[in-house]
Design a protein around this motif. Structure first.
Motif, short mmCIF file in Angstrom:
data_model
loop_
_atom_site.label_atom_id
_atom_site.label_comp_id
_atom_site.label_asym_id
_atom_site.label_seq_id
_atom_site.Cartn_x
_atom_site.Cartn_y
_atom_site.Cartn_z
N VAL A 91 -2.98 -9.60 2.48
CA VAL A 91 -4.04 -9.00 1.41
C VAL A 91 -2.86 -8.64 0.61
O VAL A 91 -1.60 -8.20 0.38
N PRO A 92 -3.37 -8.54 -0.73
CA PRO A 92 -2.58 -8.49 -2.48
C PRO A 92 -1.46 -7.31 -2.17
O PRO A 92 -2.28 -6.46 -2.08
N SER A 93 -1.43 -7.83 -3.68
CA SER A 93 -0.15 -6.41 -3.12
C SER A 93 -1.19 -4.93 -3.44
O SER A 93 -1.90 -5.06 -4.39
N ALA A 94 -0.25 -4.20 -3.09
CA ALA A 94 -0.97 -2.92 -3.43
C ALA A 94 -0.97 -2.43 -4.91
O ALA A 94 0.32 -2.51 -5.20
N GLY A 95 -1.98 -1.68 -5.16
CA GLY A 95 -1.78 -0.86 -6.12
C GLY A 95 -1.63 0.55 -6.25
O GLY A 95 -1.02 1.11 -5.45
N GLU A 96 -1.36 1.06 -7.44
CA GLU A 96 -1.44 2.08 -7.56
C GLU A 96 -1.86 3.22 -6.33
O GLU A 96 -1.25 4.46 -6.22
N ASP A 97 -3.42 3.43 -6.59
CA ASP A 97 -4.01 4.16 -6.05
C ASP A 97 -3.61 3.58 -4.21
O ASP A 97 -3.94 4.73 -3.71
N ASP A 98 -3.77 2.82 -4.09
CA ASP A 98 -3.20 2.53 -2.47
C ASP A 98 -2.01 2.89 -2.33
O ASP A 98 -1.80 3.98 -1.62
N ILE A 99 -0.56 3.15 -2.87
CA ILE A 99 0.37 3.14 -2.88
C ILE A 99 0.91 4.86 -2.61
O ILE A 99 0.81 5.38 -1.36
N LYS A 100 0.14 5.70 -3.04
CA LYS A 100 -0.64 6.81 -3.35
C LYS A 100 -1.36 7.39 -2.17
O LYS A 100 -0.85 8.48 -1.46
N GLY A 101 -2.24 6.33 -1.82
CA GLY A 101 -2.97 6.71 -0.32
C GLY A 101 -1.85 6.86 1.21
O GLY A 101 -2.22 7.36 1.08
N LEU A 102 -1.10 5.42 0.73
CA LEU A 102 -0.36 5.81 1.68
C LEU A 102 0.58 6.57 1.63
O LEU A 102 1.62 7.12 2.86
N MET A 103 1.18 7.38 0.94
CA MET A 103 2.44 8.05 1.17
C MET A 103 2.28 9.26 1.85
O MET A 103 2.22 10.17 2.25
N GLN A 104 0.33 9.99 1.15
CA GLN A 104 -0.15 10.80 1.71
C GLN A 104 -0.08 10.85 3.24
O GLN A 104 -0.12 11.40 3.90
N ARG A 105 -0.56 9.66 3.57
CA ARG A 105 -1.10 9.65 4.83
C ARG A 105 0.74 9.21 5.59
O ARG A 105 0.70 9.93 7.36
#
Length: 125
Positions: A91-105
């Motif tokens: 998958v292409p590198s994660a965007g800022e929204d993806d990183i926030k979602g990963l942090m919440q998870r």
């Protein structure tokens, strides 16, 4: 003798197909559960339980894509029949929204791990 197989007793085990997508030429063996929101690829032979939220394909069917990771983790914790071998396309590198979602998870998982540790300590006392 033609039709001889129909004279013998037949035994079967129920299969469970939750709300999912099964196209043509799919074979589901007895005793298998196909989880909610899963997809089985055309021509697959499903020999083992399919966790919810996955795409499976092949003979035997294997998980090739996880649609809903949280559902798969719940399935494994509940004692799913097999350990999943999951391969995911790059998958292409994660965007800022993806990183926030990963942090919440990650934070949710940390809380869950802490709760499990506390429960184990209580049981050991």
């Amino acid at each position: 003798m033609a039709g001889d197989g129909m004279r013998r007793p037949e035994y079967g085990v129920p299969i469970t197909i939750e709300h999912c997508y099964l196209p043509g030429n799919v074979i589901v063996l007895p005793g298998v559960r196909i989880g909610r929101a899963s997809t089985v690829s055309v021509g697959s032979v499903v020999k083992e339980d399919v966790p919810p939220g996955c795409l499976v394909a092949g003979n035997p069917a294997r998980v090739i894509w996880v649609i809903d990771k949280d559902a798969v983790e719940c399935f494994q914790r509940a004692g799913g029949r097999r350990a999943l071998e999951i391969t995911r396309p790059k998958v292409p590198s994660a965007g800022e929204d993806d990183i926030k979602g990963l942090m919440q998870r990650l934070q949710r998982l940390e809380v869950e791990v802490r709760e499990v540790k506390e429960e184990l300590k209580r049981r050991m006392e």
